[in-house]
Design an enzyme around this catalytic site. Structure first.
Site, PDB file in Angstrom:
ATOM      1  N   SER A  72       0.770  -1.478  -0.130  1.00  0.00           N
ATOM      2  CA  SER A  72      -0.308  -0.077   0.294  1.00  0.00           C
ATOM      3  C   SER A  72       1.138   1.159  -0.315  1.00  0.00           C
ATOM      4  O   SER A  72       1.791   0.820   0.519  1.00  0.00           O
ATOM      5  CB  SER A  72      -0.408   0.448   1.360  1.00  0.00           C
ATOM      6  OG  SER A  72      -1.429   0.801   1.528  1.00  0.00           O
ATOM      7  N   TYR A 108      -1.493  -0.189  10.529  1.00  0.00           N
ATOM      8  CA  TYR A 108      -1.949  -1.014   9.465  1.00  0.00           C
ATOM      9  C   TYR A 108      -0.206   0.211   8.221  1.00  0.00           C
ATOM     10  O   TYR A 108       0.081  -0.987   7.543  1.00  0.00           O
ATOM     11  CB  TYR A 108      -2.943  -0.296   8.622  1.00  0.00           C
ATOM     12  CG  TYR A 108      -3.005  -0.183   7.027  1.00  0.00           C
ATOM     13  CD1 TYR A 108      -3.165  -1.879   7.053  1.00  0.00           C
ATOM     14  CD2 TYR A 108      -2.626   0.558   6.187  1.00  0.00           C
ATOM     15  CE1 TYR A 108      -3.266  -2.209   5.470  1.00  0.00           C
ATOM     16  CE2 TYR A 108      -2.912   0.363   5.209  1.00  0.00           C
ATOM     17  CZ  TYR A 108      -3.079  -1.039   4.212  1.00  0.00           C
ATOM     18  OH  TYR A 108      -3.554  -0.748   3.051  1.00  0.00           O
TER      19      TYR A 108
END
Length: 262
Positions: free
Chosen positions: A146, A157
């Site tokens: 990501s 995250y």
């Protein structure tokens, strides 16, 4: 755009294949000739495989497994071998932020859950697939990372996806002499149909919804193009990395985020 026969004769395992980018990768890979193994915890994964089988030319096999465990990863790879006789390509699509909140608002258990969701499925899947790729004489691992290694309200995250990038680079160096490429794609914000499995099964409070809106605004503002990408704009680069056209690409993370490098 479909490239007929690009993956003809190859077996591709896609984790997180029941929805979103993973489903898009599996569907298009099969349309380009791959036999695909769809791995997901969702009980409707078999429905997606049936749809792929109805369209062809590649065939699909569904495996329901918990990819957050090593046993789940082993189950998937074993099922792929039994269904198609080997594995050529792994695309690791499991992951995704569970909550959006300032770092100090995360509880310790929530931090652990984010790492468990977005790092360990990739780590376990890579570990479980390598013996199969060696048996095949080589292959490709495409990890889905990501660009949110930099972003607000998702520090755990971000840390997990930073771990995916490091895993990609280190594993590529270790396996390069064995004809195994390891690469990653780092999508930015992506428009997708509504999730059939909730990101946060506990639901978001009004405060968390406000934090989410701030994170979404930051993602859009950080892109040069000022918008989210489409599923097709993510699937295409992933399949390029998986293909023989990227045969001299390894250890790299390709950011696909409208100019926001993360």
């Amino acid at each position: 755009m479909i490239f007929p026969d690009r993956f003809k004769g190859q077996v591709m395992v896609v984790t997180g294949a029941a929805q979103g980018i993973g489903r898009g990768v599996a569907t298009r890979a099969a349309a380009e000739g791959a036999n695909v193994v769809l791995a997901d915890r969702a009980d409707f994964t078999a429905q997606i495989a049936a749809q792929i089988n109805a369209q062809g030319p590649g065939q699909a096999h569904a495996v329901t497994a918990d990819l957050e465990t090593y046993e789940g990863a082993q189950t998937v790879m074993r099922a792929a071998f039994e269904a198609f006789g080997g594995i050529d390509i792994l695309v690791t699509g499991v992951g995704g932020a569970i909550r959006m909140r300032p770092f100090t608002a995360f509880e310790p258990a929530q931090i652990e859950a984010e790492i468990q969701r977005s790092l360990f499925p990739t780590l376990w899947a890579c570990h479980a697939v390598v013996p199969h790729l060696r048996q095949r004489g080589g292959g490709v691992i495409v990890n889905i990372s990501s660009n949110a290694t930099r972003g607000i309200h998702r520090v755990p995250y971000s840390a997990a996806k930073g771990g995916v990038n490091a895993l990609t680079a280190s594993l590529a160096m270790e396996l390069a002499g064995q004809n195994i490429r390891v690469v990653a794609a780092a999508p930015g914000g992506t428009e997708a149909p509504p999730r059939r499995i909730a990101r946060n099964p506990e639901g978001d409070s009004d405060e968390e919804k406000a934090w989410m809106a701030q994170a979404v605004a930051q993602v859009t503002d950080s892109t040069m193009m000022g918008r989210y990408g489409s599923l097709g704009e993510q699937v295409g680069p992933i399949l390029f990395l998986a293909s023989r056209d990227a045969g001299y690409v390894t250890a790299s993370t390709l950011v696909v985020a409208g100019g926001d490098t993360g």
